[in-house]
Design a protein around this motif. Structure first.
Motif, PDB file in Angstrom:
ATOM      1  N   THR A 198      48.382  42.646  21.255  1.00 38.55           N
ATOM      2  CA  THR A 198      48.753  43.786  22.090  1.00 38.55           C
ATOM      3  C   THR A 198      48.148  45.078  21.554  1.00 38.55           C
ATOM      4  OG1 THR A 198      50.866  43.983  20.924  1.00 38.55           O
ATOM      5  CG2 THR A 198      50.878  42.777  23.002  1.00 38.55           C
ATOM      6  N   SER A 199      48.072  45.237  20.244  1.00 43.23           N
ATOM      7  CA  SER A 199      47.475  46.445  19.666  1.00 43.23           C
ATOM      8  C   SER A 199      46.002  46.555  20.023  1.00 43.23           C
ATOM      9  CB  SER A 199      47.635  46.462  18.146  1.00 43.23           C
ATOM     10  OG  SER A 199      48.992  46.524  17.800  1.00 43.23           O
ATOM     11  N   THR A 200      45.270  45.463  19.897  1.00 47.48           N
ATOM     12  CA  THR A 200      43.845  45.505  20.241  1.00 47.48           C
ATOM     13  C   THR A 200      43.645  45.716  21.737  1.00 47.48           C
ATOM     14  OG1 THR A 200      43.737  43.082  20.329  1.00 47.48           O
ATOM     15  CG2 THR A 200      43.072  44.135  18.269  1.00 47.48           C
ATOM     16  N   THR A 201      44.513  45.147  22.548  1.00 51.58           N
ATOM     17  CA  THR A 201      44.421  45.360  23.994  1.00 51.58           C
ATOM     18  C   THR A 201      44.639  46.831  24.329  1.00 51.58           C
ATOM     19  OG1 THR A 201      45.198  43.111  24.430  1.00 51.58           O
ATOM     20  CG2 THR A 201      45.405  44.693  26.228  1.00 51.58           C
ATOM     21  N   VAL A 202      45.632  47.451  23.722  1.00 52.54           N
ATOM     22  CA  VAL A 202      45.904  48.870  23.952  1.00 52.54           C
ATOM     23  C   VAL A 202      44.684  49.696  23.542  1.00 52.54           C
ATOM     24  CG1 VAL A 202      47.294  50.842  23.194  1.00 52.54           C
ATOM     25  CG2 VAL A 202      48.404  48.679  23.756  1.00 52.54           C
ATOM     26  N   MET A 203      44.101  49.402  22.377  1.00 50.98           N
ATOM     27  CA  MET A 203      42.941  50.163  21.915  1.00 50.98           C
ATOM     28  C   MET A 203      41.749  50.000  22.858  1.00 50.98           C
ATOM     29  SD  MET A 203      43.020  50.037  17.773  1.00 50.98           S
ATOM     30  CE  MET A 203      43.604  48.382  17.488  1.00 50.98           C
ATOM     31  N   GLU A 204      41.541  48.804  23.381  1.00 53.28           N
ATOM     32  CA  GLU A 204      40.443  48.594  24.330  1.00 53.28           C
ATOM     33  C   GLU A 204      40.632  49.439  25.589  1.00 53.28           C
ATOM     34  OE1 GLU A 204      39.869  44.447  25.184  1.00 53.28           O
ATOM     35  OE2 GLU A 204      39.675  43.957  23.064  1.00 53.28           O
ATOM     36  N   TRP A 205      41.854  49.475  26.122  1.00 57.72           N
ATOM     37  CA  TRP A 205      42.110  50.278  27.316  1.00 57.72           C
ATOM     38  C   TRP A 205      41.940  51.764  27.041  1.00 57.72           C
ATOM     39  CZ3 TRP A 205      41.592  48.643  31.922  1.00 57.72           C
ATOM     40  CH2 TRP A 205      41.959  47.349  32.287  1.00 57.72           C
ATOM     41  N   VAL A 206      42.403  52.222  25.879  1.00 60.09           N
ATOM     42  CA  VAL A 206      42.267  53.639  25.533  1.00 60.09           C
ATOM     43  C   VAL A 206      40.791  54.003  25.395  1.00 60.09           C
ATOM     44  CG1 VAL A 206      42.715  55.383  23.749  1.00 60.09           C
ATOM     45  CG2 VAL A 206      44.533  53.822  24.437  1.00 60.09           C
TER      46      VAL A 206
ATOM     47  N   ALA B 172      49.691  57.137  25.600  1.00 60.36           N
ATOM     48  CA  ALA B 172      50.803  56.938  26.533  1.00 60.36           C
ATOM     49  C   ALA B 172      50.297  56.728  27.955  1.00 60.36           C
ATOM     50  CB  ALA B 172      51.754  58.135  26.485  1.00 60.36           C
ATOM     51  N   GLU B 173      49.313  57.506  28.366  1.00 61.66           N
ATOM     52  CA  GLU B 173      48.770  57.345  29.721  1.00 61.66           C
ATOM     53  C   GLU B 173      48.085  55.999  29.886  1.00 61.66           C
ATOM     54  OE1 GLU B 173      47.683  58.853  33.693  1.00 61.66           O
ATOM     55  OE2 GLU B 173      49.395  58.698  32.363  1.00 61.66           O
ATOM     56  N   SER B 174      47.385  55.552  28.858  1.00 63.72           N
ATOM     57  CA  SER B 174      46.765  54.221  28.908  1.00 63.72           C
ATOM     58  C   SER B 174      47.825  53.132  28.990  1.00 63.72           C
ATOM     59  CB  SER B 174      45.885  53.997  27.679  1.00 63.72           C
ATOM     60  OG  SER B 174      44.804  54.885  27.683  1.00 63.72           O
ATOM     61  N   LEU B 175      48.907  53.292  28.233  1.00 63.07           N
ATOM     62  CA  LEU B 175      50.003  52.322  28.285  1.00 63.07           C
ATOM     63  C   LEU B 175      50.715  52.344  29.635  1.00 63.07           C
ATOM     64  CD1 LEU B 175      51.502  52.804  24.742  1.00 63.07           C
ATOM     65  CD2 LEU B 175      50.538  50.691  25.656  1.00 63.07           C
ATOM     66  N   ARG B 176      50.798  53.512  30.237  1.00 59.77           N
ATOM     67  CA  ARG B 176      51.423  53.608  31.563  1.00 59.77           C
ATOM     68  C   ARG B 176      50.609  52.817  32.581  1.00 59.77           C
ATOM     69  NH1 ARG B 176      51.031  56.067  36.302  1.00 59.77           N
ATOM     70  NH2 ARG B 176      49.128  57.174  35.742  1.00 59.77           N
ATOM     71  N   LEU B 177      49.302  52.979  32.543  1.00 63.21           N
ATOM     72  CA  LEU B 177      48.444  52.291  33.506  1.00 63.21           C
ATOM     73  C   LEU B 177      48.200  50.826  33.155  1.00 63.21           C
ATOM     74  CD1 LEU B 177      45.838  55.118  34.128  1.00 63.21           C
ATOM     75  CD2 LEU B 177      47.516  54.227  35.766  1.00 63.21           C
TER      76      LEU B 177
END
Length: 179
Positions: A8-16, A63-68
């Motif tokens: 999940t951490s790497t997924t979040v970083m990729e989206w950001v 936060a915006e990346s996590l929202r989307l």
């Protein structure tokens, strides 16, 4: 459970990273903030927790990346234990599995203006709280069954992104489009 945290951490970083590369205005502001907090790239930079807390704009971007793009769009199933539960005029039988669609909640236009748009500044006057107290923003669930590693995971994500933003120059390759 530890492997789920890495994924999940790497997924979040990729989206950001993807969002920042596609929006040069956001990337410039993030680079400016990180470089202002950590100074020039002289090889002696020290990324510590106190300095990380100064990166407010990076918090808004994450936060915006996590929202989307919440790490788990459908949260872990819950079981209805109430005898008479009615939800939006639907009766939910006792012992039924209930799936919570975090992706849909985080993009609901009743709560978010221009809900599909990547706009980190929307979190300027909105509390960035990953514990689920603001129920229109639940990227990690809410209550006792929310992600147990959210605090550690968010520190790792923020530290990694700050380091990448500080040391590297990001841009789209020639011929790639911003969507």
């Amino acid at each position: 459970m530890f492997l789920a945290g890495i994924e999940t951490s790497t997924t979040v970083m990729e989206w950001v990273m993807s969002a920042m590369i596609r929006d040069s205005r956001v990337l410039r502001k993030a680079q400016q903030e990180v470089r202002q907090v950590y100074g020039d790239d002289d090889g002696k930079n020290y990324f510590d927790e106190a300095s990380l807390d100064q990166l407010k704009y990076l918090d808004m971007i994450i936060a915006e990346s996590l929202r989307l793009h919440p790490p788990l769009p459908l949260l872990i199933p819950r079981e209805n234990r109430d005898q008479n539960l009615e939800l939006n005029s639907y009766e939910v039988p006792v012992n039924s599995s209930v799936l919570v669609n975090a992706w849909a909640i985080n993009r609901d236009p009743r709560y978010w203006t221009e809900a599909e748009r990547f706009f980190p500044e929307r979190f300027m006057n909105f509390p960035i709280d990953y514990t689920g107290t603001e129920l229109q923003f639940i990227p990690f669930g809410a209550g006792r069954r929310m992600c147990p590693g959210v605090t550690f995971g968010m520190k790792v994500v923020k530290l990694t992104l700050a380091s990448l933003i500080f040391h590297l120059t990001w841009k789209l390759l020639a011929g790639q489009k911003k969507h």
